[in-house]
Structures are given as structure tokens and as C-alpha cells.
Write a protein that holds these residues in place. Structure first.
Motif, PDB file in Angstrom:
ATOM      1  N   GLN A 183       2.009   1.219 -15.638  1.00  0.00           N
ATOM      2  CA  GLN A 183       2.718   2.164 -14.773  1.00  0.00           C
ATOM      3  C   GLN A 183       2.558   1.792 -13.302  1.00  0.00           C
ATOM      4  O   GLN A 183       3.520   1.843 -12.522  1.00  0.00           O
ATOM      5  CB  GLN A 183       2.201   3.593 -15.005  1.00  0.00           C
ATOM      6  N   GLU A 184       1.345   1.380 -12.910  1.00  0.00           N
ATOM      7  CA  GLU A 184       1.117   0.953 -11.525  1.00  0.00           C
ATOM      8  C   GLU A 184       1.934  -0.298 -11.205  1.00  0.00           C
ATOM      9  O   GLU A 184       2.469  -0.433 -10.098  1.00  0.00           O
ATOM     10  CB  GLU A 184      -0.370   0.679 -11.286  1.00  0.00           C
ATOM     11  N   TYR A 214      -1.839  -5.966 -12.014  1.00  0.00           N
ATOM     12  CA  TYR A 214      -1.851  -4.645 -12.652  1.00  0.00           C
ATOM     13  C   TYR A 214      -1.544  -4.752 -14.149  1.00  0.00           C
ATOM     14  O   TYR A 214      -2.226  -4.159 -14.987  1.00  0.00           O
ATOM     15  CB  TYR A 214      -0.806  -3.741 -12.000  1.00  0.00           C
ATOM     16  N   HIS A 226      -2.585  -1.736 -16.521  1.00  0.00           N
ATOM     17  CA  HIS A 226      -2.037  -0.685 -15.657  1.00  0.00           C
ATOM     18  C   HIS A 226      -0.523  -0.887 -15.503  1.00  0.00           C
ATOM     19  O   HIS A 226      -0.031  -1.202 -14.416  1.00  0.00           O
ATOM     20  CB  HIS A 226      -2.724  -0.710 -14.297  1.00  0.00           C
ATOM     21  N   LEU A 265      -6.169  -5.924  -4.733  1.00  0.00           N
ATOM     22  CA  LEU A 265      -5.524  -4.937  -3.854  1.00  0.00           C
ATOM     23  C   LEU A 265      -6.073  -5.034  -2.435  1.00  0.00           C
ATOM     24  O   LEU A 265      -5.328  -4.923  -1.457  1.00  0.00           O
ATOM     25  CB  LEU A 265      -5.742  -3.529  -4.402  1.00  0.00           C
ATOM     26  N   ASN A 290       5.392   0.765 -10.606  1.00  0.00           N
ATOM     27  CA  ASN A 290       5.505   1.402  -9.287  1.00  0.00           C
ATOM     28  C   ASN A 290       5.662   0.353  -8.190  1.00  0.00           C
ATOM     29  O   ASN A 290       6.446   0.536  -7.244  1.00  0.00           O
ATOM     30  CB  ASN A 290       4.259   2.258  -9.002  1.00  0.00           C
ATOM     31  N   VAL A 291       4.920  -0.755  -8.304  1.00  0.00           N
ATOM     32  CA  VAL A 291       5.050  -1.835  -7.324  1.00  0.00           C
ATOM     33  C   VAL A 291       6.470  -2.389  -7.347  1.00  0.00           C
ATOM     34  O   VAL A 291       7.088  -2.615  -6.300  1.00  0.00           O
ATOM     35  CB  VAL A 291       4.035  -2.968  -7.613  1.00  0.00           C
ATOM     36  N   ASP A 309      -9.315  -4.354  -8.086  1.00  0.00           N
ATOM     37  CA  ASP A 309      -9.682  -3.779  -6.784  1.00  0.00           C
ATOM     38  C   ASP A 309      -9.719  -4.842  -5.699  1.00  0.00           C
ATOM     39  O   ASP A 309      -9.240  -4.636  -4.578  1.00  0.00           O
ATOM     40  CB  ASP A 309     -11.042  -3.076  -6.879  1.00  0.00           C
TER      41      ASP A 309
END
Length: 565
Positions: free
Chosen positions: A344-345, A337, A342, A311, A348-349, A308
Motif C-alpha cells: 500500500q505504501e 516498500y 508494504h 526513506l 501511495n508513492v 527506514d
């Protein structure tokens, strides 16, 4: 507003032009001046052209025009205009910045033709040009031919060139040679300190620091860049406390100084300290962070699993400080990530970033796939991307993929992968660890028996093994996925990893209560990480290990990474 040039006197014109060029802050002004020179000065000379070439060579976006103007001089036949010795440093500076090897070589030929080959300033520029273009041997030849025409700058350019390519031993040799004829200045000491950091030699770095304090003048001692290099060096040599002392003792700190200490805290796993210093930097000292600052901040979050927070800082970087994310920033975000599971995240990036991902990003994803037990198919896709991005054979990707197959008990695939590696001539990079005892560096490879104390080391390692087993140690074979390590000797193979040999040597030869510092060229495997934690508790010693990615501080049976690595 148009710029005006008086036309009463040529000498007055030239002085006025020089003043305007020095004050000019845009290329449009330079173009206006250039146009008016052509209209108002009827007898253009080399000085007129030199100040134009100088201005273009100093510009950020228009250095190519310096080369074009030089070409105009040498093709100007009607006015019999010739370049002089002041022309070449500016032209070569532009060639170096643009990596224009062909043009630079032509300029060198002109230098020889016009008899300027012994001019100190031109030779210094030639050294810098060839070194910038990757031709360090040619740069050294120019330097060697200078002999008595060398000055401090000549030595500094050569030393700095070796430092930039990582030839740190040569940097130190040349430093010793230079001191016979010249006093080192700020630029010399920056390169030498960087070399100590590159070698990871704390004792040598401390000697150089003492040299600065005792032998150099006040300008060097107080120089912000020298002190920033000291902070960086101590961080890289594993002495974060001394780095902090140097930083806090600086009378003035620029953004690079703050970047060095923040990056230092980050790589040592001190995320809270890194973020605290960032807040102090921007809120208290009111210093505007730059791209490198956020590499340090994001790395700190990455090494501690602070998703967190990472980000938040990434958004702060782009929206509050208008820093355009580079591949390194995206790499930190992907790794942040991926390490946290994470995947999948992270993907996505990668799919949304405006920059093409490199092999480093795909490798971090493959490593995460292995650690998070993702599907074999996804891991294979990551490996494929690495091979395509790298453009060459990547042994590390094969090793990671073999770990994936081994974790899935697909031993046939492990064997096939090893055969493929043999067919392609791919080999696993040998582990190598370096430890410094009493100022002398000792190098160990996996299974090394060449050290003069090998017999004592292996005897002591057997003692260590007995103590490990007495406290319930069980080996972790995940670090031995290759087919030649998956056999009855796999435990013995891991016992011979280079850092274990270095640690055993350190325990035998270090003074009591002194930390043991080991530098390894590869990532520490799971089993060695577990073993080092146990050794730190059993022998009541602090062990600092720097692997390919970060520092691990082992003490009292725990590690600074909190097993998040």
C-alpha cells in the motif's frame, strides 16, 4: 554588464571575439557578442561565424542555434559567404546532441558537395553523429571509407559507439585492429574495459588491466576514468575484492569513482559497505554526491530490506543535496516498500510521484503482489498497467501473472493465460547462463544438450540430485507456473534450468577452491536458489550467480542476499 568589442581592426576584433566567447559563461553574453559582430565587423567571414557556431554547439541549452547559424551561412548570398572545413565539426556536434537526423544528413550532403569528405575531423564528427542517432551501420561506412585518413580519434569514436550499443565482441575485434596502427589512449581503454564488464568476462578484463599496467603510458595508468572503469568492470564480473583494491589504489577519485564502488557494493548485496563508503565520500572526502550516487545508496537499502534507512536517504537526497528525484529513484523507493511487503505504501508513492510510472515500476509491484500473496484482483491491475505502460507485448508480465494464478490454484486461468500468450505470439524468454572456464565462455540454455560435455554434465547432475535428496531437499514448484510445466515432469523441468547446467559444468571443470561464476539473463527461481545454497555446502565451493537484478554469493549453504530477493 554590456560587453564591448574594439572596432579598430578586423583581425583584432576576431581575436577579441574569440577570447570573449571562450570566457563567456552565459547565453546572454553570446547574444551580446553576436549582436556586436553584426554591427562592428563590416566584412564577416567564415571564421567569425565558426566561433559563434562553436560557442552555441558547446552550450547546454542552445545547441539548436548552432544549426540555425549554419543555415544562415549557406543562405547568405549577398556576401558570398561559404562554410569551411572548420564549420562542420561544430554543426555536426549540435546535430548529434539533438538527434537531428534530417539536418545532419543535409550537412553531410553539403560536406560531399564541397569536397570535404576526406577531412579527418569532419569524418570523425560524422561517425559520432550517425552513431548518436542510432545509425551505426552508416557510421561504420564513413569509418571504412576513411582508410588512411583515420587517426586515433576515428578508432576511438567507432569503438566507443559499439560499446554504447552493447556490441562488445566488435569492440574487442576493433581494439585488436587498432593496435596494429596506433597506441591506444585513455579513451580507447575506457571503452575496452566497459566491453569486458558488459561481457562479464573476468579473465579478459584482467588481461586488459594487465595490458594497461604493462603497455600503456603513465597518463593512461593513472587516469581517473580508466581506473573508474576498472572498478566498474570488476564489480560487473563478480570480483568485488579486486574492484575494492583498484579503488583504494587510486591517487585521485572523482564522484564517478565513488559512484562505481557504491553501486558495486549495492548490487553485490553489501549494503553496510555501500553506506559506509557513502559516509566516507561525503564526510571525509567532502565530495558532493549526485543523482547516480543516490541510485547506489537506495539500491543498497533496497536489496537488504532497509526501509527506514532508504526513506532517510531519499529525504536527504531531496532536502540536503537538492537532487531532483528521477524515475529511477522513485523506482528504488517503490521497490523498497514492495519487497518489504508494504504494498500500500508503494502504491501511495506511485500515486503521488510527479513522474508517470513506467513498466519497470509496475512490474516490481506485480512481483511483490505475487510474493506477498496479495489479492488476484490487485495483481491483475498491476499486469494491466504493465501492458499499458510498455506499449508492446511483455512476456515477463504474463509469466508473473501466471505465477499469481498458480499460487491461488486457479489452474483454468493459468491455462487461459497460456492460450492468450500463444494467440498473441508471446513466449517465455528462454533462460540462458554463461560460465567462464580457463578464459573460455560456455553458454547454456534450459534443457541444453548441445554442449560437447552434455553426457558428463547430465550424469553429474543425477549425482547432485541424489546428494540433494540425501540432505532432505524438496522441490519448490513456484518457479514453474506455466501450464506446460505443471505436469508430472515439472521437477525434471526445473532440474534443467540453465544455471544448474552451468554450475554442474563448473564443478566438473573448475580447479579446486576456485569460485564458480555464473551469469544468467533472468531472475533466479526459488528452487534454483535453494539448490545452489545446498550445492555450495555439499561441495564446499563458493558459487557466484548474477541474475537480471543482482549478484548472489553462495557459500557454506547460505547466500549473501539472506534470502531477501
Amino acid at each position: 554588464m554590456p560587453l564591448s568589442i574594439a572596432t579598430t581592426n578586423t583581425n583584432t576584433n576576431i581575436k577579441h571575439i574569440n577570447h570573449l566567447l571562450n570566457q563567456s559563461n552565459s547565453i546572454s553574453h553570446v547574444k551580446q557578442i553576436h549582436a556586436q559582430i553584426l554591427r562592428t565587423i563590416h566584412t564577416p567571414n567564415s571564421f567569425t561565424w565558426n566561433i559563434l557556431i562553436q560557442s552555441y554547439s558547446k552550450s547546454t541549452l542552445h545547441k539548436q542555434k548552432a544549426i540555425l547559424l549554419y543555415k544562415a551561412i549557406i543562405t547568405e548570398q549577398e556576401n558570398e559567404l561559404f562554410p569551411d572545413k572548420h564549420t562542420y565539426p561544430f554543426v555536426l556536434k549540435a546535430c548529434a546532441y539533438l538527434f537531428s537526423l534530417f539536418e545532419g544528413k543535409q550537412v553531410h550532403a553539403h560536406v560531399l558537395k564541397l569536397g570535404f569528405e576526406l577531412d579527418t575531423y569532419i569524418c570523425n564528427s560524422l561517425i559520432h553523429f550517425y552513431a548518436s542517432c542510432g545509425y551505426l551501420e552508416t557510421a561504420r561506412k564513413v569509418f571504412d571509407r576513411m582508410c588512411e585518413w583515420r587517426n586515433v580519434v576515428s578508432w576511438n569514436v567507432m569503438i566507443d559507439s559499439y560499446a554504447k550499443v552493447g556490441d562488445y565482441d566488435i569492440v574487442l575485434i576493433m581494439f585488436c585492429e587498432m593496435m596494429k596502427v596506433y597506441e591506444p589512449d585513455c579513451y580507447t581503454m575506457q571503452s575496452v574495459i566497459r566491453a569486458c564488464g558488459g561481457l562479464g568476462s573476468l579473465s579478459l578484463g584482467m588481461w586488459v588491466h594487465a595490458f594497461v599496467l604493462k603497455k600503456c603510458d603513465k597518463n593512461v595508468v593513472c587516469d581517473v576514468l580508466v581506473n573508474t572503469c576498472l572498478v566498474d568492470m570488476y564489480c560487473k564480473c563478480g570480483s568485488l575484492e579486486i574492484a575494492k583494491q583498484v579503488f583504494e589504489g587510486m591517487s585521485y577519485r572523482d564522484v564517478s569513482s565513488w559512484n562505481s564502488i557504491i553501486l558495486g557494493f549495492a548490487v553485490h548485496g553489501k549494503a553496510k559497505a555501500a553506506l559506509d563508503y557513502f559516509v566516507r565520500m561525503v564526510k571525509v572526502e567532502k565530495i558532493v554526491p549526485n543523482s547516480i550516487t543516490f541510485v547506489g545508496v537506495l539500491s543498497a537499502c533496497n536489496h537488504s530490506g532497509m526501509v527506514d534507512e532508504g526513506l532517510m536517504y531519499f529525504e536527504m537526497m531531496t532536502k540536503e543535496y537538492n537532487v531532483e528525484p528521477s524515475l529511477v529513484h522513485y523506482g528504488c523507493l517503490v521497490d523498497l516498500y514492495a519487497r518489504a511487503g508494504h504494498i500500500q505504501e508503494a502504491l501511495n508513492v506511485v500515486s503521488e510521484m510527479p513522474i508517470k510510472p513506467d513498466a519497470v515500476i509496475w512490474r516490481s509491484l506485480l512481483d511483490a503482489c505475487y510474493k506477498q500473496h496479495a489479492s488476484v484482483e490487485l495483481s491483475e491491475e498491476m499486469a494491466k498497467q504493465i501492458f499499458e505502460s510498455n506499449g508492446s507485448v511483455c512476456g515477463g508480465a504474463y509469466v508473473l501473472l501466471s505465477k499469481v494464478y498458480a499460487s491461488a490454484s486457479r489452474w483454468n486461468d493459468v491455462g487461459l493465460l497460456r492460450k492468450l500468450m500463444n494467440d498473441k505470439g508471446v513466449s517465455k524468454k528462454p533462460g540462458c547462463s554463461l560460465i567462464e572456464i580457463n578464459g573460455a565462455a560456455h553458454e547454456f540454455f534450459a534443457g541444453d544438450t548441445n554442449h560437447p560435455q552434455s553426457k558428463d554434465i547430465y550424469k553429474f547432475m543425477n549425482e547432485i540430485q541424489e546428494k540433494l535428496e540425501s540432505v532432505g531437499y524438496l522441490p519448490d514448484y513456484s518457479g514453474a507456473p506455466l501450464i506446460d510445466e505443471i505436469n508430472e515432469g515439472k521437477q525434471n523441468t526445473m532440474r534443467l534450468h540453465s544455471e544448474r547446467l552451468a554450475i554442474a559444468f563448473g564443478l566438473l571443470n573448475s580447479k579446486p577452491s576456485m569460485p564458480i561464476r555464473v551469469f544468467k539473463n533472468l531472475r533466479v527461481c526459488n528452487d534454483c536458489h535453494k539448490v545452489t545454497k545446498l550445492i555450495s555446502r555439499i561441495y564446499n565451493v563458493e558459487i557466484i550467480v548474477r541474475d537480471r537484478v543482482r549478484f548472489h554469493h553462495f557459500k557454506d549453504g547460505s547466500c549473501s542476499c539472506m534470502d531477501y530477493w
